[in-house]
Write a protein that holds these residues in place. Structure first.
Motif, PDB file in Angstrom:
ATOM      1  N   ALA A   3      12.614   7.760 -77.729  1.00  0.00           N
ATOM      2  CA  ALA A   3      13.648   6.833 -77.249  1.00  0.00           C
ATOM      3  C   ALA A   3      15.021   7.485 -77.295  1.00  0.00           C
ATOM      4  O   ALA A   3      15.353   8.213 -78.221  1.00  0.00           O
ATOM      5  CB  ALA A   3      13.649   5.565 -78.090  1.00  0.00           C
ATOM      6  N   ARG A   4      15.805   7.204 -76.268  1.00  0.00           N
ATOM      7  CA  ARG A   4      17.205   7.646 -76.243  1.00  0.00           C
ATOM      8  C   ARG A   4      18.148   6.470 -76.018  1.00  0.00           C
ATOM      9  O   ARG A   4      19.320   6.522 -76.393  1.00  0.00           O
ATOM     10  CB  ARG A   4      17.430   8.671 -75.126  1.00  0.00           C
ATOM     11  CG  ARG A   4      16.554   9.911 -75.197  1.00  0.00           C
ATOM     12  CD  ARG A   4      16.872  10.801 -76.375  1.00  0.00           C
ATOM     13  NE  ARG A   4      18.236  11.287 -76.378  1.00  0.00           N
ATOM     14  CZ  ARG A   4      18.698  12.294 -75.617  1.00  0.00           C
ATOM     15  NH1 ARG A   4      17.888  12.889 -74.748  1.00  0.00           N
ATOM     16  NH2 ARG A   4      19.949  12.697 -75.726  1.00  0.00           N
ATOM     17  N   LEU A   5      17.652   5.411 -75.367  1.00  0.00           N
ATOM     18  CA  LEU A   5      18.429   4.216 -75.076  1.00  0.00           C
ATOM     19  C   LEU A   5      17.578   3.000 -75.419  1.00  0.00           C
ATOM     20  O   LEU A   5      16.398   2.941 -75.060  1.00  0.00           O
ATOM     21  CB  LEU A   5      18.822   4.167 -73.591  1.00  0.00           C
ATOM     22  CG  LEU A   5      19.734   5.284 -73.073  1.00  0.00           C
ATOM     23  CD1 LEU A   5      19.713   5.331 -71.550  1.00  0.00           C
ATOM     24  CD2 LEU A   5      21.156   5.084 -73.573  1.00  0.00           C
ATOM     25  N   ILE A   6      18.175   2.028 -76.090  1.00  0.00           N
ATOM     26  CA  ILE A   6      17.449   0.829 -76.521  1.00  0.00           C
ATOM     27  C   ILE A   6      18.295  -0.385 -76.189  1.00  0.00           C
ATOM     28  O   ILE A   6      19.518  -0.386 -76.421  1.00  0.00           O
ATOM     29  CB  ILE A   6      17.165   0.880 -78.038  1.00  0.00           C
ATOM     30  CG1 ILE A   6      16.279   2.094 -78.376  1.00  0.00           C
ATOM     31  CG2 ILE A   6      16.493  -0.400 -78.512  1.00  0.00           C
ATOM     32  CD1 ILE A   6      16.104   2.327 -79.872  1.00  0.00           C
ATOM     33  N   TYR A   7      17.660  -1.423 -75.650  1.00  0.00           N
ATOM     34  CA  TYR A   7      18.383  -2.659 -75.351  1.00  0.00           C
ATOM     35  C   TYR A   7      17.522  -3.856 -75.718  1.00  0.00           C
ATOM     36  O   TYR A   7      16.297  -3.750 -75.825  1.00  0.00           O
ATOM     37  CB  TYR A   7      18.798  -2.719 -73.879  1.00  0.00           C
ATOM     38  CG  TYR A   7      17.654  -2.867 -72.899  1.00  0.00           C
ATOM     39  CD1 TYR A   7      17.353  -4.105 -72.325  1.00  0.00           C
ATOM     40  CD2 TYR A   7      16.863  -1.776 -72.543  1.00  0.00           C
ATOM     41  CE1 TYR A   7      16.304  -4.233 -71.420  1.00  0.00           C
ATOM     42  CE2 TYR A   7      15.826  -1.894 -71.647  1.00  0.00           C
ATOM     43  CZ  TYR A   7      15.542  -3.124 -71.082  1.00  0.00           C
ATOM     44  OH  TYR A   7      14.504  -3.260 -70.197  1.00  0.00           O
ATOM     45  N   SER A   8      18.176  -4.991 -75.918  1.00  0.00           N
ATOM     46  CA  SER A   8      17.471  -6.195 -76.357  1.00  0.00           C
ATOM     47  C   SER A   8      17.818  -7.378 -75.461  1.00  0.00           C
ATOM     48  O   SER A   8      18.689  -7.301 -74.596  1.00  0.00           O
ATOM     49  CB  SER A   8      17.845  -6.527 -77.800  1.00  0.00           C
ATOM     50  OG  SER A   8      19.129  -7.142 -77.854  1.00  0.00           O
ATOM     51  N   ASP A   9      17.164  -8.489 -75.724  1.00  0.00           N
ATOM     52  CA  ASP A   9      17.539  -9.750 -75.098  1.00  0.00           C
ATOM     53  C   ASP A   9      18.816 -10.263 -75.761  1.00  0.00           C
ATOM     54  O   ASP A   9      19.270  -9.737 -76.791  1.00  0.00           O
ATOM     55  CB  ASP A   9      16.413 -10.776 -75.253  1.00  0.00           C
ATOM     56  CG  ASP A   9      15.119 -10.312 -74.588  1.00  0.00           C
ATOM     57  OD1 ASP A   9      15.170  -9.389 -73.763  1.00  0.00           O
ATOM     58  OD2 ASP A   9      14.063 -10.873 -74.914  1.00  0.00           O
ATOM     59  N   GLY A  47      23.136  -3.123 -76.708  1.00  0.00           N
ATOM     60  CA  GLY A  47      22.882  -1.785 -76.217  1.00  0.00           C
ATOM     61  C   GLY A  47      23.023  -0.776 -77.347  1.00  0.00           C
ATOM     62  O   GLY A  47      24.015  -0.787 -78.079  1.00  0.00           O
ATOM     63  N   VAL A  48      22.018   0.092 -77.485  1.00  0.00           N
ATOM     64  CA  VAL A  48      22.001   1.093 -78.560  1.00  0.00           C
ATOM     65  C   VAL A  48      21.732   2.461 -77.941  1.00  0.00           C
ATOM     66  O   VAL A  48      20.820   2.611 -77.123  1.00  0.00           O
ATOM     67  CB  VAL A  48      20.920   0.763 -79.615  1.00  0.00           C
ATOM     68  CG1 VAL A  48      20.996   1.741 -80.780  1.00  0.00           C
ATOM     69  CG2 VAL A  48      21.070  -0.671 -80.122  1.00  0.00           C
ATOM     70  N   TYR A  49      22.516   3.440 -78.343  1.00  0.00           N
ATOM     71  CA  TYR A  49      22.471   4.779 -77.733  1.00  0.00           C
ATOM     72  C   TYR A  49      22.187   5.843 -78.794  1.00  0.00           C
ATOM     73  O   TYR A  49      22.704   5.768 -79.924  1.00  0.00           O
ATOM     74  CB  TYR A  49      23.822   5.128 -77.097  1.00  0.00           C
ATOM     75  CG  TYR A  49      24.267   4.215 -75.979  1.00  0.00           C
ATOM     76  CD1 TYR A  49      24.196   4.637 -74.649  1.00  0.00           C
ATOM     77  CD2 TYR A  49      24.790   2.945 -76.234  1.00  0.00           C
ATOM     78  CE1 TYR A  49      24.629   3.818 -73.610  1.00  0.00           C
ATOM     79  CE2 TYR A  49      25.214   2.116 -75.202  1.00  0.00           C
ATOM     80  CZ  TYR A  49      25.125   2.564 -73.890  1.00  0.00           C
ATOM     81  OH  TYR A  49      25.552   1.755 -72.868  1.00  0.00           O
ATOM     82  N   HIS A  50      21.412   6.844 -78.411  1.00  0.00           N
ATOM     83  CA  HIS A  50      21.260   8.024 -79.255  1.00  0.00           C
ATOM     84  C   HIS A  50      22.592   8.775 -79.228  1.00  0.00           C
ATOM     85  O   HIS A  50      23.085   9.131 -78.153  1.00  0.00           O
ATOM     86  CB  HIS A  50      20.124   8.894 -78.702  1.00  0.00           C
ATOM     87  CG  HIS A  50      19.631   9.918 -79.662  1.00  0.00           C
ATOM     88  ND1 HIS A  50      19.172  11.155 -79.254  1.00  0.00           N
ATOM     89  CD2 HIS A  50      19.511   9.897 -81.021  1.00  0.00           C
ATOM     90  CE1 HIS A  50      18.786  11.847 -80.316  1.00  0.00           C
ATOM     91  NE2 HIS A  50      18.996  11.120 -81.388  1.00  0.00           N
ATOM     92  N   SER A  96      11.188   6.621 -69.184  1.00  0.00           N
ATOM     93  CA  SER A  96      10.280   6.336 -70.297  1.00  0.00           C
ATOM     94  C   SER A  96      10.982   6.335 -71.648  1.00  0.00           C
ATOM     95  O   SER A  96      10.439   5.824 -72.629  1.00  0.00           O
ATOM     96  CB  SER A  96       9.148   7.365 -70.310  1.00  0.00           C
ATOM     97  OG  SER A  96       9.662   8.688 -70.461  1.00  0.00           O
ATOM     98  N   SER A  97      12.199   6.891 -71.704  1.00  0.00           N
ATOM     99  CA  SER A  97      12.928   6.926 -72.980  1.00  0.00           C
ATOM    100  C   SER A  97      13.878   5.742 -73.130  1.00  0.00           C
ATOM    101  O   SER A  97      14.655   5.688 -74.090  1.00  0.00           O
ATOM    102  CB  SER A  97      13.719   8.235 -73.097  1.00  0.00           C
ATOM    103  OG  SER A  97      14.769   8.283 -72.158  1.00  0.00           O
TER     104      SER A  97
END
Length: 285
Positions: free
Chosen positions: A120-126, A160-163, A196-197
């Protein structure tokens, strides 16, 4: 405690003249996280309300994980966000506005997603919204990553969450895109990584404050933000060599793609028998 790795998550928060009570609530929502490997990096953009400085100084002295810098000159949100990023030491960076809230399990879910998705490099949520009385409403349950949907609105924020190495690679926030600086940041980030990341957490991990000056209440609150968003997307197209242009239609952005120089023939097949009225609707306006 049983996680194979417990990465430090830097929560980045630029501030400028927020409601001091909401600012305190935002900070407390980070301090109340179940996951304790975090730091809160705050850059105040020369707020004119002295109470804002008092709140920030109070929390900076109260909790060593709260890191605060006071900018001498107002530079708007992109510059302030970059100042907050300079304080960050975590492997991951989560973005939080100065009047919004994180539920207590937000960073735990992020850490869990990081452990489950090593690439993972980028993560997001509701997300959902919260009004001035603290009532939550309008939840947004998002899809898995959908690049075309993302070009119609910023589904990445929030949360929003970033590496952090990715943010360092692209140079952080870009000046001149204020109002949609987070949209631009996500666009430039996604250009550097495989789809995919980009990981979706199907949980509401962000409460977006609705008030008169917030875009949470509607685009009319900050029309310049909508124009900045269109510019960010159009410049994304230019960087990718895509012949297209977006316009804002009041609810989101609409992308119109140019036809190729040598457009392919499209054959339409309509099976029919004794269906004149139906066939007529297919062929004629």
């Amino acid at each position: 405690a049983e996680m194979p790795a417990r990465p430090l998550i830097s929560v980045v928060m630029p501030t400028y003249n927020p409601n001091p009570a909401w600012l305190a609530e935002a900070i407390e929502s980070v301090r109340n996280q179940l996951y304790d490997r975090w730091e809160l990096c705050i850059a105040d953009d020369a707020s004119t309300d002295p109470e804002v400085r008092n709140v920030l100084q109070h929390y900076g002295e109260l909790d060593a994980r709260v890191k605060v810098c006071f900018r001498e000159q107002n530079g708007h949100i992109s510059a302030a966000s970059n100042s907050a990023l300079e304080l960050a030491e975590g492997e991951w960076v989560a973005l939080l506005d100065h009047d919004d809230l994180l539920p207590e399990h937000a960073l735990f879910c992020v850490a869990e997603a990081i452990a489950a998705n090593p690439d993972a490099r980028l993560i997001y949520s509701d997300e959902d919204k919260i009004d001035e009385q603290g009532v939550r409403h309008n939840p947004y349950f998002k899809s898995e990553w959908n690049a075309d949907l993302f070009l119609s609105h910023n589904m990445f924020s929030h949360l929003g969450v970033y590496h952090r190495p990715l943010l360092q690679e692209i140079g952080g926030f870009r000046l001149g895109i204020e109002g949609s600086q987070d949209y631009d940041l996500a666009l430039r980030s996604m250009e550097k990584v495989p789809q995919s990341s980009i990981v979706h957490i199907p949980r509401v991990l962000y409460h977006w404050r609705v008030h008169a000056e917030s875009t949470a209440g509607g685009a009319q609150a900050k029309p310049y933000a909508m124009l900045a968003g269109a510019r960010a997307i159009n410049e994304h197209f230019q960087r990718r060599g895509i012949k297209a242009e977006v316009t804002f239609n009041g609810y989101g952005y609409h992308a119109e793609y140019d036809l190729p120089d040598d457009p392919p023939l499209v054959s339409i097949i309509i099976p029919t028998r004794n269906g004149y009225e139906l066939l007529r609707q297919c062929i004629y306006q």
